[in-house]
Design a protein around this motif. Structure first.
Motif, PDB file in Angstrom:
ATOM      1  N   GLU A 145       0.936  -1.600   0.055  1.00  0.00           N
ATOM      2  CA  GLU A 145      -0.138  -0.120   0.524  1.00  0.00           C
ATOM      3  C   GLU A 145       0.677   1.092   0.062  1.00  0.00           C
ATOM      4  N   GLY A 146       1.591   0.444   0.603  1.00  0.00           N
ATOM      5  CA  GLY A 146       3.014   2.113   0.341  1.00  0.00           C
ATOM      6  C   GLY A 146       3.602   3.201  -0.402  1.00  0.00           C
ATOM      7  N   PHE A 147       3.454   1.986  -1.607  1.00  0.00           N
ATOM      8  CA  PHE A 147       4.159   2.159  -3.319  1.00  0.00           C
ATOM      9  C   PHE A 147       2.518   2.044  -3.953  1.00  0.00           C
ATOM     10  N   ILE A 148       1.719   2.812  -3.555  1.00  0.00           N
ATOM     11  CA  ILE A 148       0.329   2.324  -4.330  1.00  0.00           C
ATOM     12  C   ILE A 148      -0.366   4.022  -4.598  1.00  0.00           C
ATOM     13  N   ALA A 149      -0.736   4.352  -6.026  1.00  0.00           N
ATOM     14  CA  ALA A 149      -1.749   5.270  -5.558  1.00  0.00           C
ATOM     15  C   ALA A 149      -3.279   5.148  -6.251  1.00  0.00           C
ATOM     16  N   VAL A 150      -3.840   5.440  -5.841  1.00  0.00           N
ATOM     17  CA  VAL A 150      -5.296   4.586  -6.487  1.00  0.00           C
ATOM     18  C   VAL A 150      -5.786   6.548  -7.293  1.00  0.00           C
ATOM     19  N   ARG A 151      -6.137   6.051  -8.598  1.00  0.00           N
ATOM     20  CA  ARG A 151      -6.752   7.400  -9.382  1.00  0.00           C
ATOM     21  C   ARG A 151      -8.620   6.666  -9.408  1.00  0.00           C
TER      22      ARG A 151
END
Length: 452
Positions: A446-452
């Motif tokens: 989760e620390g390396f994920i960006a959700v748009r």
């Protein structure tokens, strides 16, 4: 599939009759067994249903009734949650089907959690210790009937590479579960070097032929194989479980890939054990499956298999590095310290120099687009190197990807006689690591994920 002696005959037995008698045995299902409930004494139930047991008989007992007698029925609205609770390790997963290692060390579908032959809303778990369960039944029959029998607790397994199910032994007492024939000879006098027969599994399968899966006959008897009945100190069915070190097929495909990625570590200390060149070539074959732009193949791997080639390259690189550091104004002490850091390559028994080639790239005459074009190829080359490192880990080889050749590409090309179009992308040290790798710091995705 009757309930009387003589219901089945087969081979692979020591003759019970006189000299010259043909090998044979009998197997039959035991009729008259009641529905088993929590707390029932299985030895008493079996003795009542089959009082004619004799020394040397082998009892084949379906694990379901053992589990019921031992209270291994649990309420479970969600069978998947019950499987999770019994699972130690996921071996393979395909859709909802899971092959797992369970608490008993058995590798099987759904951890042996069974929703059949049990009331709705409940599931049946395997016995906690099937070998102990078998010992309890054996001891009980000895006390009640005065007979010395073998006991095998059975369950149904699927098998890799084979369709269909069969019964196998998951618990045993007083039975030689393995028949080690190594050191003997066959009928032609050829030495037997790898033959270890899973006798307990063969017995379990024989019993399954007469018990069936839906006939309500959970116990069978084999008579005529008294040579497989042994003393109380004979090891149980746990002996049949292959150790992790000997298991060549420990994981399913996707799990093996994930484990290989996890196993990949940067190794900086190598043993003297030689590297199998075939393993490196297999890793290269994996490397060149990486994605690349324009259907190109932008990877080349230079394998330095001789000590002479490795020394020649590293000596030349060392001189180039020292010259660079002196131009940077570094002190001789600082230079010596930095050069020592590169010893990981010098101490490795095998080196690989991955190179980028731009064959098939497009030229646009526009700096922005030409830069992006090269970056696409560099990314593809990096993907190839990552494939290579992961494949090496799958071959149980350690590696360290060191960028030093990128700082002296002309020197590397000259020493290795490479075309001018080949750009070295560092060097990969390959070998067998010394000691266990250090634990990798946990990185939550989760620390390396960006959700748009």
């Amino acid at each position: 599939m009757g309930s009387s002696p003589g219901a089945g005959e087969g081979a692979r037995a020591v003759p019970e009759g006189g000299a010259g008698a043909a090998p044979s045995f009998r197997v039959w299902a035991v009729g008259g067994m009641p529905e088993v409930r929590d707390g029932d004494d299985l030895a008493k139930l079996i003795a009542a249903a089959e009082p004619g047991l004799v020394d040397g008989d082998v009892l084949l007992v379906t694990s379901k009734i053992v589990s019921k007698a031992e209270g291994r029925i649990v309420e479970a609205a969600d069978r998947e949650a019950a499987i999770d609770a019994e699972t130690v390790r996921v071996v393979a997963r395909r859709g909802t089907l899971r092959i797992v290692e369970n608490r008993q060390g058995l590798v099987m579908a759904a951890a042996g959690v069974d929703a059949s032959n049990t009331p709705a809303g409940t599931v049946l778990l395997l016995p906690e210790d099937p070998d102990a369960s078998a010992r309890t039944i054996r001891d009980g029959l000895r006390d009640i009937l005065g007979v010395q029998v073998g006991v095998v607790v059975t369950d149904t397994f699927g098998r890799p590479w084979r369709n269909g199910l069969t019964d196998v032994a998951i618990g045993a007492a007083g039975v030689r579960v393995l028949d080690d024939l190594r050191g003997g000879t066959d009928a032609y006098g050829n030495p037997l070097s790898a033959t270890v027969v899973a006798t307990a599994d063969e017995l379990a399968s024989a019993g399954d032929l007469v018990k069936g899966k839906a006939e309500g006959l959970p116990v069978a008897v084999v008579r005529g194989l008294s040579h497989v009945v042994a003393s109380d100190d004979e090891p149980g069915a746990r002996t049949l479980v292959r150790s992790a070190a000997d298991d060549m097929f420990r994981l399913g495909t996707s799990e093996a890939v994930r484990e290989a990625v996890t196993l990949r570590r940067t190794v900086r200390e190598f043993s003297d054990e030689p590297v199998d060149p075939g393993a490196v070539r297999r890793a290269v074959a994996a490397a060149v499956t990486a994605p690349a732009p324009h259907h190109t193949t932008p990877w080349r791997f230079v394998l330095l298999e001789s000590a002479e080639s490795r020394t020649r390259l590293l000596d030349a690189m060392r001189e180039a590095w020292i010259e660079d550091l002196r131009r940077d104004g570094k002190s001789e002490e600082s230079i010596a310290k930095r050069v020592r850091r590169g010893d990981v390559l010098r101490n490795a028994p095998y080196l690989v120099v991955p190179c980028l080639v731009m064959d098939g790239s497009h030229t646009y005459g526009d700096e922005r687009r030409d830069t992006a074009e090269r970056e696409m190829f560099v990314v593809a080359a990096g993907a190839g190197v990552q494939n290579f490192l992961v494949a090496l880990a799958g071959e149980r080889l350690g590696s360290a990807w060191v960028s030093s050749t990128m700082f002296c590409r002309p020197v590397v090309r000259e020493v290795l006689s490479l075309p001018s179009s080949w750009d070295p992308l560092g060097a990969v040290a390959v070998g067998h690591g010394v000691g266990a790798p250090r634990e990798r710091a946990v990185r939550e995705a989760e620390g390396f994920i960006a959700v748009r």
